[in-house]
Design a protein around this motif. Structure first.
Motif, PDB file in Angstrom:
ATOM      1  N   GLU A  11       0.824  -1.215   0.000  1.00  0.00           N
ATOM      2  CA  GLU A  11       0.000   0.000   0.000  1.00  0.00           C
ATOM      3  C   GLU A  11       0.856   1.263   0.000  1.00  0.00           C
ATOM      4  OE1 GLU A  11      -0.635  -2.550   1.866  1.00  0.00           O
ATOM      5  OE2 GLU A  11      -2.748  -3.093   1.616  1.00  0.00           O
ATOM      6  N   LEU A  12       2.033   1.186   0.641  1.00  0.00           N
ATOM      7  CA  LEU A  12       2.882   2.374   0.650  1.00  0.00           C
ATOM      8  C   LEU A  12       3.281   2.745  -0.766  1.00  0.00           C
ATOM      9  CD1 LEU A  12       5.275   1.928   3.705  1.00  0.00           C
ATOM     10  CD2 LEU A  12       3.225   3.315   3.496  1.00  0.00           C
ATOM     11  N   ALA A  40       0.136   3.950  -2.621  1.00  0.00           N
ATOM     12  CA  ALA A  40      -0.175   5.321  -2.228  1.00  0.00           C
ATOM     13  C   ALA A  40       0.732   6.275  -2.994  1.00  0.00           C
ATOM     14  CB  ALA A  40       0.002   5.493  -0.725  1.00  0.00           C
ATOM     15  N   THR A  48      -0.496   6.721  -6.532  1.00  0.00           N
ATOM     16  CA  THR A  48      -1.662   7.588  -6.689  1.00  0.00           C
ATOM     17  C   THR A  48      -1.276   9.047  -6.401  1.00  0.00           C
ATOM     18  OG1 THR A  48      -2.371   7.343  -4.403  1.00  0.00           O
ATOM     19  CG2 THR A  48      -3.280   5.786  -5.985  1.00  0.00           C
ATOM     20  N   LEU A  49      -0.137   9.264  -5.718  1.00  0.00           N
ATOM     21  CA  LEU A  49       0.262  10.633  -5.391  1.00  0.00           C
ATOM     22  C   LEU A  49       1.233  11.201  -6.422  1.00  0.00           C
ATOM     23  CD1 LEU A  49       0.681  10.210  -1.547  1.00  0.00           C
ATOM     24  CD2 LEU A  49      -1.019  11.599  -2.694  1.00  0.00           C
ATOM     25  N   LEU A  84      13.252   3.249   3.198  1.00  0.00           N
ATOM     26  CA  LEU A  84      12.799   2.353   4.267  1.00  0.00           C
ATOM     27  C   LEU A  84      13.666   1.107   4.383  1.00  0.00           C
ATOM     28  CD1 LEU A  84       8.949   2.630   3.779  1.00  0.00           C
ATOM     29  CD2 LEU A  84      10.301   3.513   5.664  1.00  0.00           C
ATOM     30  N   ILE A  98      -6.898  11.320  -9.523  1.00  0.00           N
ATOM     31  CA  ILE A  98      -7.540  10.721  -8.353  1.00  0.00           C
ATOM     32  C   ILE A  98      -6.600  10.827  -7.144  1.00  0.00           C
ATOM     33  CG2 ILE A  98      -8.952   9.056  -9.597  1.00  0.00           C
ATOM     34  CD1 ILE A  98      -6.216   7.337  -8.237  1.00  0.00           C
ATOM     35  N   MET A 130      -6.229   8.593  -3.249  1.00  0.00           N
ATOM     36  CA  MET A 130      -6.811   7.422  -2.602  1.00  0.00           C
ATOM     37  C   MET A 130      -6.444   7.376  -1.127  1.00  0.00           C
ATOM     38  SD  MET A 130      -6.943   3.626  -4.118  1.00  0.00           S
ATOM     39  CE  MET A 130      -7.451   2.208  -3.176  1.00  0.00           C
ATOM     40  N   PHE A 182      -6.221   4.624   1.960  1.00  0.00           N
ATOM     41  CA  PHE A 182      -6.159   3.174   2.113  1.00  0.00           C
ATOM     42  C   PHE A 182      -6.636   2.727   3.490  1.00  0.00           C
ATOM     43  CE2 PHE A 182      -3.329   4.267  -1.240  1.00  0.00           C
ATOM     44  CZ  PHE A 182      -3.356   3.197  -2.113  1.00  0.00           C
ATOM     45  N   ASN A 187      -5.256   0.631   5.580  1.00  0.00           N
ATOM     46  CA  ASN A 187      -4.227   0.649   6.637  1.00  0.00           C
ATOM     47  C   ASN A 187      -3.433   1.952   6.609  1.00  0.00           C
ATOM     48  OD1 ASN A 187      -2.683   0.330   4.436  1.00  0.00           O
ATOM     49  ND2 ASN A 187      -1.815  -1.641   5.003  1.00  0.00           N
ATOM     50  N   ALA A 209      -1.434   3.693   5.074  1.00  0.00           N
ATOM     51  CA  ALA A 209      -0.300   3.877   4.163  1.00  0.00           C
ATOM     52  C   ALA A 209       0.371   5.234   4.326  1.00  0.00           C
ATOM     53  CB  ALA A 209      -0.733   3.661   2.707  1.00  0.00           C
ATOM     54  N   VAL A 210       0.536   5.660   5.581  1.00  0.00           N
ATOM     55  CA  VAL A 210       1.297   6.881   5.850  1.00  0.00           C
ATOM     56  C   VAL A 210       2.776   6.501   5.795  1.00  0.00           C
ATOM     57  CG1 VAL A 210       1.810   8.610   7.602  1.00  0.00           C
ATOM     58  CG2 VAL A 210      -0.539   7.864   7.258  1.00  0.00           C
ATOM     59  N   PHE A 211       3.565   7.260   5.027  1.00  0.00           N
ATOM     60  CA  PHE A 211       4.984   6.895   4.864  1.00  0.00           C
ATOM     61  C   PHE A 211       5.733   7.049   6.184  1.00  0.00           C
ATOM     62  CE2 PHE A 211       3.942   8.829   0.568  1.00  0.00           C
ATOM     63  CZ  PHE A 211       3.608   7.604   0.015  1.00  0.00           C
ATOM     64  N   PRO A 212       6.304   5.975   6.692  1.00  0.00           N
ATOM     65  CA  PRO A 212       6.916   6.041   8.026  1.00  0.00           C
ATOM     66  C   PRO A 212       8.202   6.859   8.087  1.00  0.00           C
ATOM     67  CG  PRO A 212       7.033   3.803   7.139  1.00  0.00           C
ATOM     68  CD  PRO A 212       6.303   4.632   6.134  1.00  0.00           C
ATOM     69  N   HIS A 213       8.862   7.088   6.938  1.00  0.00           N
ATOM     70  CA  HIS A 213      10.150   7.794   6.988  1.00  0.00           C
ATOM     71  C   HIS A 213       9.990   9.296   6.797  1.00  0.00           C
ATOM     72  CE1 HIS A 213       9.211   7.130   2.832  1.00  0.00           C
ATOM     73  NE2 HIS A 213      10.176   7.936   2.437  1.00  0.00           N
ATOM     74  N   PHE A 258       3.558  15.269   0.063  1.00  0.00           N
ATOM     75  CA  PHE A 258       4.266  14.349  -0.839  1.00  0.00           C
ATOM     76  C   PHE A 258       3.831  14.515  -2.298  1.00  0.00           C
ATOM     77  CE2 PHE A 258       5.093  10.331  -2.960  1.00  0.00           C
ATOM     78  CZ  PHE A 258       6.349   9.982  -2.499  1.00  0.00           C
ATOM     79  N   GLY A 259       2.521  14.485  -2.510  1.00  0.00           N
ATOM     80  CA  GLY A 259       2.000  14.596  -3.873  1.00  0.00           C
ATOM     81  C   GLY A 259       2.294  15.960  -4.483  1.00  0.00           C
ATOM     82  N   MET A 265       5.776  16.063  -5.599  1.00  0.00           N
ATOM     83  CA  MET A 265       5.923  15.320  -6.851  1.00  0.00           C
ATOM     84  C   MET A 265       5.509  16.183  -8.039  1.00  0.00           C
ATOM     85  SD  MET A 265       7.282  12.489  -6.098  1.00  0.00           S
ATOM     86  CE  MET A 265       7.258  11.839  -7.773  1.00  0.00           C
ATOM     87  N   ARG A 323      -3.682  13.976   3.196  1.00  0.00           N
ATOM     88  CA  ARG A 323      -2.759  13.794   2.074  1.00  0.00           C
ATOM     89  C   ARG A 323      -3.532  13.696   0.758  1.00  0.00           C
ATOM     90  NH1 ARG A 323       0.998   8.636   2.439  1.00  0.00           N
ATOM     91  NH2 ARG A 323      -0.996   7.634   2.054  1.00  0.00           N
ATOM     92  N   MET A 371      -4.051  17.007  -2.565  1.00  0.00           N
ATOM     93  CA  MET A 371      -3.879  16.870  -4.012  1.00  0.00           C
ATOM     94  C   MET A 371      -4.956  17.633  -4.783  1.00  0.00           C
ATOM     95  SD  MET A 371      -1.309  14.814  -4.520  1.00  0.00           S
ATOM     96  CE  MET A 371      -1.503  14.110  -6.151  1.00  0.00           C
TER      97      MET A 371
END
Lengths: 279, 347
Positions: A176-177, A180, A183-184, A199, B77, B79, B81, B83, B85-89, B98-99, B102, B146, B150
């Motif tokens: 999912e990471l 995600a 999609t971003l 990571l 779009i 999305m 999720f 779970n 899906a937040v980036f841990p780093h 983030f988007g 990008m 997040r 966008m």
């Protein structure tokens, strides 16, 4: 009454089981630690102390053995060769192994199970079996007696581990990471470099260090495939009969210490490789 | 304008048909909920719209542009999720931005937009933290922020609240609905939770075995289920069913009682009524109470009519004991009829 006996017995069994457990642990630790300790003592003792009897059980912290080792002709060149070959092995095994680990963890493809099995099978062939044809081939292609040629062989040895470690690292990162990130605004490549790579970088480092240690410790291929450009292991093996005792100890010590330190540093990731959860 | 059109979309995984020929149009700024049990294909449909899954056949259009061949980043779009899906780093700030990074937006615009959506989701004070330092609810807020940052045409949400505890879920439900209504984006929201679906949706698509069984407003789905599956899936407890036999033109016999029903020549129908649409009366269906559950707000009585199990919701002051016989009159405008062969509603 029968209840009390049963309880008493099980407590007894548990107690003796515990003693057996502790004794086994102590024995296994001694098995590993005692030789290393003797290595340490004799390395840090003067050549005279090493050759005399009875032995002391505490190191003298005399560095003349190590000095003698450093001054021994060809020794430093061999040490340098070892480092060069190990570094090349490290880089090559990651460059080849990590993409394979990624593919195994992220894609379904026919023959995936077989592929995993084959990776492990590369370790099933004893090196002596491969060494002769390899030596002939290397001589034909001019790769014999070069650091790169030896690094190629060591890479072959290290790749299964690199693949397995990186496979478990990639599997630990939820898809999912990446999704995600897509999609971003990421492509597959930028999602990898911006999300996955940061990571897994610590794990990749660990895997690289492990490859380094595999090459550093390898002696057979090194002895067969090099003559002039010997690595430290091959050099020590060659001089084993003729060199004095304190040189052997010092050489052994120099070989053991980096491997020990590195393995200790990356132990967490080695557990991960065998599927033991580390987070 | 971001109207979504799904045309003849089908998806199979090997021999398994996950989606059969889905056709659905979602209006601009509509909040559409895809509701169904696990394995019904709702997530697959969402992932096809997102571009994370490729349809075996069919087309997806967003805002008059065919997008099913584009990669996720080019579809307009965002999305959320299940779970998170937040980036841990990355910090919360960098996650939300983030988007935008990008898209190579200038720094001050990134800051401005991140702060705006962070305010919207009430996480301004968390911007410097990492995902590991957040609770589940906070992570979910980051994930939504997040997506909102966008400023997408369409926001897709895959069971975003299902990992939260019940109280938090209720709170987030209301908040999400408000935020999304204000953002004026078209939203598709996947859930298996009918309460979530009823409370948030403009329109619900009830999915079952790879088909959309009914796509209608929440109240219509509840009151006028298009098929027996919808009637028994929605509502807690679901609708009651009893067999009915013809008793003259437009008349049907149900458990010894005659009701007005559809005028068809079918050999039999199923009579259906919601548990709360029954009341004790002098004349009606005769039921034997089996289990009585006082639930505070009301009384749930599970009883038996002929061989069939039947649930009614009565006023909490009603005194009922197990074994007691009840005479229940259905509210006549709430009775529905289903064809037992096609399982579809019969008017």
């Amino acid at each position: 009454m029968t209840d009390a006996t049963a309880v008493g017995m099980s407590a007894d069994t548990r107690k003796s089981g515990r003693y057996l457990y502790i004794a086994s642990v102590a024995f296994l630790c001694a098995w590993v630690i005692v030789p290393i300790y003797f290595l340490l003592i004799n390395t840090l003792s003067s050549p005279e102390a090493v050759n005399s009897f009875p032995k002391s059980f505490v190191p003298e912290f005399d560095f003349s053995s190590l000095q003698f080792f450093a001054g021994f002709e060809g020794m430093l060149t061999a040490l340098k060769n070892s480092v060069i070959v190990a570094l090349m092995t490290m880089v090559m095994s990651i460059i080849i192994g990590a993409p394979a680990g990624y593919a195994l963890s992220r894609f379904e493809f026919p023959g995936k199970g077989l592929f995993r099995l084959l990776i492990l099978l590369t370790r099933a062939f004893p090196l002596p079996l491969l060494a002769l044809p390899l030596a002939v081939m290397f001589i034909q292609t001019g790769l014999d007696d070069t650091a790169f040629g030896l690094a190629l062989v060591h890479t072959t040895l290290a790749i299964p581990f690199a693949v397995l470690i990186t496979f478990s690292l990639f599997s630990g990162i939820p898809i999912e990471l990446e999704e995600a990130a897509w999609t971003l605004g990421c492509t597959r490549l930028t999602a990898f470099t911006k999300v996955v790579l940061p990571l897994i970088l610590p794990g990749i480092t660990a895997s690289a260090i492990f490859a380094f240690v595999i090459s550093w410790n390898e002696v057979f291929a090194a002895a067969v495939l090099t003559i002039e450009n010997r690595t430290l292991t091959a050099f020590l093996l060659q001089n084993l009969d003729t060199s004095p005792l304190h040189l052997k100890f010092a050489g052994g010590f120099i070989l053991v210490v980096p491997a020990l330190i590195f393995i200790f540093a990356v132990r967490k990731y080695l557990f991960a490789m065998w599927g033991i959860a580390n987070r | 304008m971001a109207e979504i059109q799904i045309k003849n979309v089908a998806k199979s995984f090997g021999a398994y048909q996950a989606l059969n020929n889905i056709n659905l149009t979602i209006a601009d700024q509509e909040f559409m909920v895809l509701l169904g049990a696990s394995g019904c294909g709702k997530s697959t449909l969402l992932r096809i719209i997102a571009g994370l899954e490729t349809a075996t056949s069919g087309e997806v259009w967003i805002g008059g542009k065919r997008i099913d061949h584009l990669s996720p980043k080019d579809r307009g779009i965002a999305m959320v999720f299940q779970n998170y899906a937040v980036f841990p780093h990355l910090t919360v700030f960098e996650n939300i931005g983030f988007g935008l990074r990008m898209q190579k937006l200038p720094n001050d615009e990134v800051t401005q937009r991140v702060e705006r959506v962070a305010g919207l989701m009430h996480i301004e004070m968390l911007l410097k933290r990492y995902s590991g330092e957040l609770s589940g609810g906070q992570r979910q807020r980051v994930a939504v922020a997040r997506a909102l940052a966008m400023e997408p045409d369409v926001i897709l949400m895959d069971e975003p609240l299902s990992n939260l505890d019940a109280l938090l879920r209720m709170e987030m439900r209301a908040e999400l609905k408000g935020v999304l209504a204000e953002s004026k984006t078209t939203a598709i929201y996947v859930t298996h939770d009918q309460v979530e679906a009823m409370s948030m949706a403009d329109r619900i698509s009830v999915m079952h075995e790879g088909n959309i069984v009914q796509a209608a407003s929440p109240i219509e789905v509840y009151r006028d289920p298009a098929a027996k599956f919808v009637a028994s899936f929605i509502g807690n407890p679901p609708m009651n069913f009893l067999p009915a036999t013809p008793a003259g033109a437009g008349k049907w016999q149900v458990s010894g009682q005659t009701f007005d029903g559809p005028n068809t020549d079918k050999a039999g129908l199923q009579f259906a009524i919601r548990p709360e649409d029954m009341a004790p009366a002098e004349h009606g269906l005769v039921a034997t109470a089996k289990i009585v559950e006082p639930l505070g707000a009301h009384l749930l009585v599970t009883c038996q009519i002929d061989e069939a199990q039947f649930r009614v919701i009565l006023d909490s002051d009603t005194v009922v004991k197990p074994g007691q016989t009840l005479t229940l009159a259905p509210q006549s405008d709430r009775v529905r009829w289903f064809d037992p062969e096609t399982t579809l509603a019969v008017a």
